[in-house]
Design an enzyme around this catalytic site. Structure first.
Site, PDB file in Angstrom:
ATOM      1  N   LYS A  45       0.857  -1.184   0.000  1.00  0.00           N
ATOM      2  CA  LYS A  45       0.000   0.000   0.000  1.00  0.00           C
ATOM      3  C   LYS A  45       0.892   1.232   0.000  1.00  0.00           C
ATOM      4  O   LYS A  45       1.824   1.342   0.794  1.00  0.00           O
ATOM      5  CB  LYS A  45      -0.887   0.014   1.238  1.00  0.00           C
ATOM      6  CG  LYS A  45      -1.771   1.259   1.279  1.00  0.00           C
ATOM      7  CD  LYS A  45      -2.753   1.200   2.387  1.00  0.00           C
ATOM      8  CE  LYS A  45      -2.174   1.819   3.638  1.00  0.00           C
ATOM      9  NZ  LYS A  45      -3.198   2.064   4.653  1.00  0.00           N
TER      10      LYS A  45
HETATM   11  C1  R5P Z   1      -2.274   4.417   7.719  1.00  0.00           C
HETATM   12  O1  R5P Z   1      -1.303   3.737   7.440  1.00  0.00           O
HETATM   13  C2  R5P Z   1      -3.525   3.830   8.022  1.00  0.00           C
HETATM   14  O2  R5P Z   1      -3.132   2.530   8.228  1.00  0.00           O
HETATM   15  C3  R5P Z   1      -4.644   3.852   6.961  1.00  0.00           C
HETATM   16  O3  R5P Z   1      -5.093   2.547   6.789  1.00  0.00           O
HETATM   17  C4  R5P Z   1      -4.296   4.345   5.597  1.00  0.00           C
HETATM   18  O4  R5P Z   1      -3.657   5.567   5.644  1.00  0.00           O
HETATM   19  C5  R5P Z   1      -5.509   4.389   4.664  1.00  0.00           C
HETATM   20  O5  R5P Z   1      -6.457   5.230   5.147  1.00  0.00           O
HETATM   21  P1  R5P Z   1      -6.737   6.664   4.509  1.00  0.00           P
HETATM   22  O6  R5P Z   1      -7.395   6.397   3.181  1.00  0.00           O
HETATM   23  O7  R5P Z   1      -7.627   7.347   5.474  1.00  0.00           O
HETATM   24  O8  R5P Z   1      -5.413   7.340   4.318  1.00  0.00           O
END
Ligand code: R5P
Length: 280
Positions: free
Chosen positions: A173
């Site tokens: 990710k």
């Molecule tokens: C950050 O690492 C958190 O784990 C979130 O899962 C990630 O940032 C995704 O969430 P958002 O779309 O709110 O950034």
């Protein structure tokens, strides 16, 4: 890949189209009761039918998601720091592989902090987690966390994503950036993008669309869904981009139509989002 690994992986990246709509609700693990995720059970329930998988910690899983629901779980197993603590990058593995197996999860997730003070610690944790995941057939999602001082550009993200893949992560990710295709090119495993700070809905849909167009396999989106005044309409619009090749205009029309249909009472506007911005 052995059968178990392949089976779990296919619950995360759908084999029908090679795409993924992961709903991220793990923010509390270092941010505490994040805006609109204070009552996680309430936030998650209406979104569950629309997400391919759910990314969260064991605490929120046990307490806020009914065990009877057949939703693939991406278990965050790294943490140990807080927004007010010494250094966000000082993460370690916080949940054992045995616990993950007991919870019947489909994927393990851990953050790496490339270029930070605790880079080595987090990369070593990733390698260890991959070894454990391989042993039991559970894929690992590496989250490329970006410190405030890092440039969120293709050079940095490309480096972080490639290292994650080299250490054995099955999915990575990261964040969308200019020249994102360069990041994709250098990473031999599927990349999914985080949504980041809350944007106007149209901009968030554009972010999802651009990411997919430039090679992302999907999204792991949180705030841009559940901090919307109309989260169900938003998740449906994002889903149309991820799985139905909708363009931004089509997805936004879905958002508008669903917003009317659900007639959801807007909640109070989010406070200044700076409290959740520091890891962006
Ligand atoms: C950050 O690492 C958190 O784990 C979130 O899962 C990630 O940032 C995704 O969430 P958002 O779309 O709110 O950034």
């Amino acid at each position: 890949m052995d059968w178990g690994m392949k089976n779990r992986f296919s619950r995360i990246i759908r084999p029908q189209d090679g795409r993924c709509l992961m709903l991220a609700v793990d923010h509390g693990y270092f941010l505490g009761p994040t805006e609109r995720l204070e009552d996680a059970r309430k936030t998650i329930a209406p979104l569950l039918p629309h997400a391919d998988s759910l990314m969260l910690t064991r605490g929120i899983l046990r307490n806020c998601v009914p065990a009877e629901r057949d939703v693939p779980i991406v278990l965050r197993v790294s943490g140990g720091t807080s927004i007010i603590g010494e250094d966000l990058s000082k993460e370690t593995i916080t949940t054992s592989i045995e616990e993950a197996i007991k919870l019947n999860v489909s994927c393990l997730a851990l953050s790496i902090f490339v270029g930070s003070k605790y880079e080595h610690q987090t990369l070593a944790s990733l390698a260890k987690l991959v070894d454990e995941g391989e042993k039991y057939g559970i894929p690992v999602l590496a989250v490329t966390a970006v410190g405030k001082e890092m440039a969120r550009d293709a050079r940095y993200l490309g480096l972080a994503c490639r290292i994650a893949a080299e250490l054995g992560a099955h999915v990575v990710k990261t964040y969308y950036c200019e020249n994102f295709e360069k990041v994709v090119e250098g990473c031999p495993v599927p990349l999914i993008i985080a949504g980041g700070k809350k944007l106007p809905e149209l901009d968030a849909l554009k972010l999802a669309y651009d990411s997919i167009q430039h090679g992302a396999s999907g999204v792991d989106m949180g705030r841009n869904i559940w901090q919307s005044d109309h989260p169900v309409a938003m998740v449906k619009a994002v889903k149309a981009i991820v799985h139905n090749d909708a363009d931004v205009k089509e997805a936004y029309n879905i958002f508008l139509k669903e917003r009317e249909k659900t007639k959801t009472e807007p909640q109070k506007a989010p406070k200044a989002l700076s409290q959740t911005a520091s890891f962006d």
